[in-house]
Design a protein around this motif. Structure first.
Motif, PDB file in Angstrom:
ATOM      1  N   THR A  26       1.048  -1.120   0.317  1.00  0.00           N
ATOM      2  CA  THR A  26       0.013  -0.198   0.330  1.00  0.00           C
ATOM      3  C   THR A  26       0.698   1.344   0.515  1.00  0.00           C
ATOM      4  OG1 THR A  26      -0.374   0.020   2.144  1.00  0.00           O
ATOM      5  CG2 THR A  26      -1.930  -1.444   0.995  1.00  0.00           C
ATOM      6  N   GLN A  52      -3.087   9.991  -2.378  1.00  0.00           N
ATOM      7  CA  GLN A  52      -3.377   9.965  -0.703  1.00  0.00           C
ATOM      8  C   GLN A  52      -3.836   8.706   0.302  1.00  0.00           C
ATOM      9  OE1 GLN A  52      -5.908  13.272  -1.751  1.00  0.00           O
ATOM     10  NE2 GLN A  52      -4.887  14.855  -0.965  1.00  0.00           N
ATOM     11  N   ASP A  53      -4.081   8.411  -0.160  1.00  0.00           N
ATOM     12  CA  ASP A  53      -5.203   7.175   0.399  1.00  0.00           C
ATOM     13  C   ASP A  53      -4.252   6.374   0.381  1.00  0.00           C
ATOM     14  OD1 ASP A  53      -6.584   5.578   1.579  1.00  0.00           O
ATOM     15  OD2 ASP A  53      -7.861   4.871  -0.102  1.00  0.00           O
ATOM     16  N   GLY A  55      -4.205   3.324   2.289  1.00  0.00           N
ATOM     17  CA  GLY A  55      -4.462   2.156   2.042  1.00  0.00           C
ATOM     18  C   GLY A  55      -5.152   1.261   0.676  1.00  0.00           C
ATOM     19  N   ARG A  56      -4.012   2.562  -0.080  1.00  0.00           N
ATOM     20  CA  ARG A  56      -4.737   1.977  -1.438  1.00  0.00           C
ATOM     21  C   ARG A  56      -3.219   0.786  -1.838  1.00  0.00           C
ATOM     22  NH1 ARG A  56      -7.022   5.746  -6.395  1.00  0.00           N
ATOM     23  NH2 ARG A  56      -7.002   4.176  -7.498  1.00  0.00           N
TER      24      ARG A  56
END
Length: 153
Positions: A26, A52-53, A55-56
């Motif tokens: 991630t 920004q995420d 968790g991606r």
């Protein structure tokens, strides 16, 4: 090492660091692995998009082998360097004051010249033709857009 891809982490000072990651890793894991303790101060940019995420996964972002991810460290240092000790740094004279250079004085000088031309236009209108007045209005509008574009937020 099968399943690993190579990513080049490029910093603002044009230095690069090679990272070996899995496509299932991630964004947050990448930051934790290569920027320990600085995760919140590091911004990663891939293909012009801010990652920004946390968790991606890298696979969902279409990160491929030997691609470049740009890194912006707001802490001022990359992972390989440390911040200098302020007590050993040489003092910088007038570090808080603005330096007087041509770039800093060009815009105020242009405004001053434009105000002077408007003064003459108002007080000596017989010297200005209609095309000269229209040109003066155009230059004033252009300079206004320039000023508001640079300083208006």
């Amino acid at each position: 090492c099968s399943g690993l891809i190579t990513i080049r982490l490029k910093f603002l000072n044009d230095t690069e660091e090679v990272a070996l990651v899995r496509p299932e890793d991630t964004v947050g894991g990448l930051k934790r692995k290569y920027f320990p303790g600085q995760e919140s101060r590091v911004k990663l940019i891939y293909r012009g998009q801010l990652l920004q995420d946390p968790g991606r996964t890298l696979r969902s972002l279409h990160v491929t082998d030997n691609c470049v991810i740009h890194c912006h460290c707001s802490c001022g240092a990359t992972t390989a360097t440390t911040l200098p000790d302020p007590s050993t740094a040489a003092p910088v004279p007038n570090a808080g004051s603005l330096s007087l250079s041509t770039g800093n004085l060009l815009l105020p000088a242009a405004v001053l010249v434009l105000a002077l031309v408007w003064y003459f236009r108002i007080n000596y209108r017989q010297l200005f033709t209609a095309p000269a007045t229209v040109s003066l209005i155009g230059v004033t509008i252009l300079l206004s857009f320039l000023l508001f574009g640079m300083y208006g937020q």
